[in-house]
Every structure is written in C-alpha cells, then in structure tokens.
Motif scaffolding. Structure first.
Motif, mmCIF file in Angstrom:
data_model
loop_
_atom_site.group_PDB
_atom_site.id
_atom_site.type_symbol
_atom_site.label_atom_id
_atom_site.label_comp_id
_atom_site.label_asym_id
_atom_site.label_seq_id
_atom_site.Cartn_x
_atom_site.Cartn_y
_atom_site.Cartn_z
ATOM 1 N N GLY A 24 0.825 -1.202 0.000
ATOM 2 C CA GLY A 24 0.000 0.000 0.000
ATOM 3 C C GLY A 24 0.861 1.255 0.000
ATOM 4 O O GLY A 24 2.055 1.209 -0.307
ATOM 5 N N ARG A 25 0.251 2.366 0.367
ATOM 6 C CA ARG A 25 0.939 3.658 0.379
ATOM 7 C C ARG A 25 0.838 4.291 1.757
ATOM 8 O O ARG A 25 -0.199 4.183 2.423
ATOM 9 C CB ARG A 25 0.351 4.610 -0.668
ATOM 10 C CG ARG A 25 0.609 4.176 -2.099
ATOM 11 C CD ARG A 25 -0.142 5.065 -3.086
ATOM 12 N NE ARG A 25 0.170 4.713 -4.456
ATOM 13 C CZ ARG A 25 1.104 5.290 -5.190
ATOM 14 N NH1 ARG A 25 1.803 6.301 -4.669
ATOM 15 N NH2 ARG A 25 1.336 4.908 -6.426
ATOM 16 N N ILE A 26 1.886 4.961 2.154
ATOM 17 C CA ILE A 26 1.897 5.757 3.375
ATOM 18 C C ILE A 26 2.341 7.158 2.984
ATOM 19 O O ILE A 26 3.417 7.333 2.409
ATOM 20 C CB ILE A 26 2.858 5.172 4.430
ATOM 21 C CG1 ILE A 26 2.434 3.745 4.798
ATOM 22 C CG2 ILE A 26 2.876 6.051 5.678
ATOM 23 C CD1 ILE A 26 3.364 3.073 5.789
ATOM 24 N N PRO A 95 11.220 14.049 -4.631
ATOM 25 C CA PRO A 95 10.160 13.053 -4.840
ATOM 26 C C PRO A 95 10.649 11.639 -4.523
ATOM 27 O O PRO A 95 11.695 11.208 -4.996
ATOM 28 C CB PRO A 95 9.831 13.197 -6.330
ATOM 29 C CG PRO A 95 11.064 13.770 -6.941
ATOM 30 C CD PRO A 95 11.719 14.624 -5.893
ATOM 31 N N THR A 96 9.881 10.934 -3.691
ATOM 32 C CA THR A 96 10.218 9.554 -3.338
ATOM 33 C C THR A 96 9.451 8.613 -4.246
ATOM 34 O O THR A 96 8.229 8.696 -4.365
ATOM 35 C CB THR A 96 9.848 9.258 -1.873
ATOM 36 O OG1 THR A 96 10.552 10.169 -1.035
ATOM 37 C CG2 THR A 96 10.231 7.837 -1.504
ATOM 38 N N GLU A 97 10.172 7.712 -4.884
ATOM 39 C CA GLU A 97 9.528 6.757 -5.798
ATOM 40 C C GLU A 97 8.899 5.609 -5.024
ATOM 41 O O GLU A 97 7.758 5.223 -5.293
ATOM 42 C CB GLU A 97 10.552 6.215 -6.798
ATOM 43 C CG GLU A 97 9.942 5.289 -7.830
ATOM 44 C CD GLU A 97 10.939 4.884 -8.897
ATOM 45 O OE1 GLU A 97 10.803 3.779 -9.429
ATOM 46 O OE2 GLU A 97 11.854 5.683 -9.190
ATOM 47 N N LYS A 98 9.623 5.050 -4.054
ATOM 48 C CA LYS A 98 9.078 3.924 -3.286
ATOM 49 C C LYS A 98 10.008 3.591 -2.131
ATOM 50 O O LYS A 98 11.178 4.001 -2.089
ATOM 51 C CB LYS A 98 8.905 2.691 -4.171
ATOM 52 C CG LYS A 98 10.201 2.213 -4.830
ATOM 53 C CD LYS A 98 9.924 1.142 -5.860
ATOM 54 C CE LYS A 98 11.191 0.841 -6.667
ATOM 55 N NZ LYS A 98 10.946 -0.126 -7.740
ATOM 56 N N ILE A 99 9.452 2.833 -1.189
ATOM 57 C CA ILE A 99 10.224 2.258 -0.093
ATOM 58 C C ILE A 99 10.174 0.745 -0.263
ATOM 59 O O ILE A 99 9.091 0.170 -0.429
ATOM 60 C CB ILE A 99 9.633 2.653 1.279
ATOM 61 C CG1 ILE A 99 9.839 4.153 1.531
ATOM 62 C CG2 ILE A 99 10.266 1.835 2.397
ATOM 63 C CD1 ILE A 99 9.149 4.646 2.791
ATOM 64 N N VAL A 100 11.333 0.106 -0.238
ATOM 65 C CA VAL A 100 11.407 -1.352 -0.379
ATOM 66 C C VAL A 100 12.006 -1.938 0.888
ATOM 67 O O VAL A 100 13.093 -1.539 1.320
ATOM 68 C CB VAL A 100 12.266 -1.753 -1.602
ATOM 69 C CG1 VAL A 100 12.329 -3.272 -1.725
ATOM 70 C CG2 VAL A 100 11.704 -1.146 -2.882
#
Length: 400
Positions: A24-26, A95-100
């Motif tokens: 999901g997204r935070i 800008p943050t693309e994603k957290i893995v």
C-alpha cells in the motif's frame, strides 16, 4: 538501511510488483515488501526461536511465534526508519519513488532531485533519529508499564533492536546513513559531491574491515570458541556493506564523468535525407564528400522526424543498374520511436532520456530540426566509463 537515488522510469507500477508484495501507500509513498525479507524472517525464527525457548521454558513451541513477532517488529522499525527518510526528503521537495523492505533491511528510492551537503545530512540522519525515538518510547513503556511475559520480551527486543539499528546506521561510511556525514563534509570542503561520495565509500570499506577484525579475527586469534551465528551474520552484513560501498564509489566516479556526455561532442557527423531518396542520390552525395569524411545518413519522414539509418553493407549489394530505382528505405534499418536528441543535450538529462528509448543509435538534430549527427549508445557508455572510444565505422561506403 541504505538509500538509492535514481531517476524514476515509466512503468513504475509494474516495477513495484516485480520488487515484491505491494503493502500500500503511506503519505502517498508506495511501500513494497521484497520476497527476500522472508529469508531474514525465517532466519530470525530459526536462530532466535531456540534461544527464547531455552531462556523461557514455559513458552514451549510458542517461542517460535514470539521469534516471528520479533522479525515483524524489526520490519516495522525499518519501515519507520525509511519513512523518516522519505518524509524529511518531502520537506525539500525530493520526490520519493518507493520504499522497499528487503533482506538487508530496506531502502528508500528517490527520483531525480538537487541535493546539497546540509540537506543530504538531514535526510540521512532522520532515519537513525526515528529509531532512537522508537527505542526511547519502548524503554518508557517497558519501565513504566510493568510489562511481563511475552509483552515484556517483545518490548525489550523492540528497544534493543531500534538502538542497534540507530547506532549501526550512524557509523560514518556508505552505504550506511552516517556515510552521508563524511560525504557532506568532504563535499563542503572540496565543492565536489563525487569526491565526498568516494571518501565515504572508502570509509564504509574501513568499517567492514573493522567489523570483521573485531567479531571474527580477534576471537579466533584469541583462541575463543567461535560463535558461528555471530560470525555468519558478520560475514553477511560485511559483504553487503562492502558491495554497497563499492557501488557508491563506482557511481561517484561515473557521475564525475557526466560532463563528458555531450550529444554534440560525441556524435559522428551525419546528414538527413528524405525517405524518398534513392541509392543513386546517396552515391552522388558520397562522391561530393571529402575522401574518408563521408557522413552517416539518416532518413527523415515527411514531417522531418528521423526514422531510419542507411546501412553501408546493404548499399554495397545494390547493382549499379538498380541504384536509381532503389529507395534508401530498402537499405536502411529503423531507429527507435523518438530516437533523436537536440545537439545541446548533455549530462544526466541526456542519459536519462536515452534510457527511455529503444535501440542503440540516436539522430542528433539542431534547433531547426536538421540532422547534424548520429549518436551511438556505445560511444556514450565509453564516455561514462572512461574506456577508449570504439571504432565508429561509416554507415555507408563510396560506391560507383
């Protein structure tokens, strides 16, 4: 808890699914659980479960479930760490693309942004700071809540896990967050981020050597009975850190050569001809050129877009009698869609654009849209890596 700073590419949703399980997204940031995390989850249960069972006989088989809960708490701690990076970066409009979240903890992947020494340090240290806050909160809960049993075990683990994550990540070497301190200090002193990154990468290598000496070499030289689990963890973590430090050094050296990536400087001379041109017209052009200086030939559609490159080998097979009736489209190969760049393109912007195109050759055009050169992917790679330029054979020969 390392951070990668890369330019986002098209197809992010597909890339996210490839990375692992979307959680999901935070705050609008996609969070992905990499499949490799289950390795560390299983390792935690296998190694820590028997220890819990031995120290707390009343738990029985439940000790392994508590060990899994420890792995989940560790995962949550890492997630908070990475979110602290991402949310701090948002303050500076990075800008943050994603957290893995993965085997090694996790990383925050950014899109392109303009950094400075001070901002880089703030974003980097936000992660460990979040873990220290979590550790303090856990300690307050542990000391004031009169916790016992499983709750007390997990609260104690939570405190120590966050302390270790925070302390480990402030060590002054890349790819750890503390490496940004070294990078920024050298960057500020020299004005070169690349020199700062190289220095921080070498600092990371020194940390690896120190860890191996402390946890592996000294116990063995002292005749102590080796702790296999500790040695294995040290070797695995050390290998990861060494690879990360090496990658940081290599990336810095590549960034230091970006100024050499210049479409106008790297392109070989080329001319544009309409798709309706024939082999005979090409041969006339070759005769008018200075010996050995025949330019490459790019075919352009009616609207002026470069669409193909003439192939020298194919031109040579056309009989002289058929030259006037053979269109150049019959002896050419197509360029990728949109495979043309302005001749003033250079640096990171040019590389990022080329990365989105198909094919290995790109027409270079001036402000009027006229073809002035042909840029080869191999030439760009040579400029970035510092290798000797490869031979740039002409696209067509002198026939007739």
């Amino acid at each position: 808890m390392t951070d990668t700073e890369t330019q986002g590419q098209p197809g992010k949703a597909a890339d996210t699914r490839k990375d692992g399980i979307p959680l999901g997204r935070i705050a609008g940031i996609p969070v992905v659980l990499a499949y490799s995390w289950f390795i560390i989850g299983a390792f935690t249960v296998i190694v820590y479960g028997p220890v819990l069972q031995r120290n707390n006989p009343d738990l029985g088989v439940a000790a392994f479930f508590v060990a899994f809960a420890y792995a989940v708490l560790l995962l949550i701690s890492v997630l908070v760490h990475e979110l602290a990076h991402a949310l701090t970066a948002k303050i500076f409009h990075w800008p943050t693309e994603k957290i893995v979240l993965n085997l090694w903890g996790g990383h925050t992947q950014f899109e392109s942004f303009t950094a400075s020494p001070g901002r880089s340090v703030l974003v980097a240290l936000a992660g460990p700071a979040a873990n220290f806050v979590l550790a303090a909160g856990g300690w307050v809960l542990l000391t004031s809540g009169n916790l016992s049993g499983v709750a007390g075990i997990l609260a104690n683990i939570f405190v120590w896990a966050n302390l270790l994550i925070g302390i480990f990540n402030v060590l002054p070497g890349l790819p750890l967050d503390g490496g940004r301190l070294v990078e920024s200090a050298v960057w500020k002193a020299t004005g070169s981020q690349e020199k700062g990154t190289v220095a921080a990468g070498w600092a990371g290598r020194i940390i690896v050597i120190a860890l191996v000496v402390w946890f592996v070499a000294l116990p063995l030289l002292g005749g102590e009975r080796p702790d296999i689990s500790l040695m294995l963890i040290t070797v695995l973590v050390g290998s990861f850190l060494w690879m990360g430090a090496t990658a940081s050094i290599q990336q810095a050296r590549l960034r230091g050569r970006l100024h050499l990536v210049d479409a106008r400087a790297l392109a070989e001379p080329a001319v544009g001809l309409p798709e309706t041109a024939t082999v005979a017209q090409l041969q006339d052009l070759a005769r008018d050129s200075a010996p050995g200086a025949a330019p490459a030939v790019v075919l352009c559609a009616q609207d002026g877009r470069p669409v193909a490159v003439v192939d020298a080998g194919a031109v040579a097979t056309v009989p002289p009698a058929a030259a006037a009736t053979t269109p150049l489209t019959a002896v050419s190969y197509a360029l990728g869609v949109g495979a043309y760049v302005p001749e003033w393109s250079k640096g990171q912007e040019l590389i990022e654009y080329l990365a989105q195109l198909d094919g290995q050759e790109y027409a270079v055009v001036n402000g009027d849209g006229t073809v002035t050169g042909l840029l080869r992917q191999s030439t760009v790679l040579d400029a970035i890596t510092g290798k000797n330029p490869r031979g740039r054979g002409r696209i067509y020969g002198r026939n007739g």
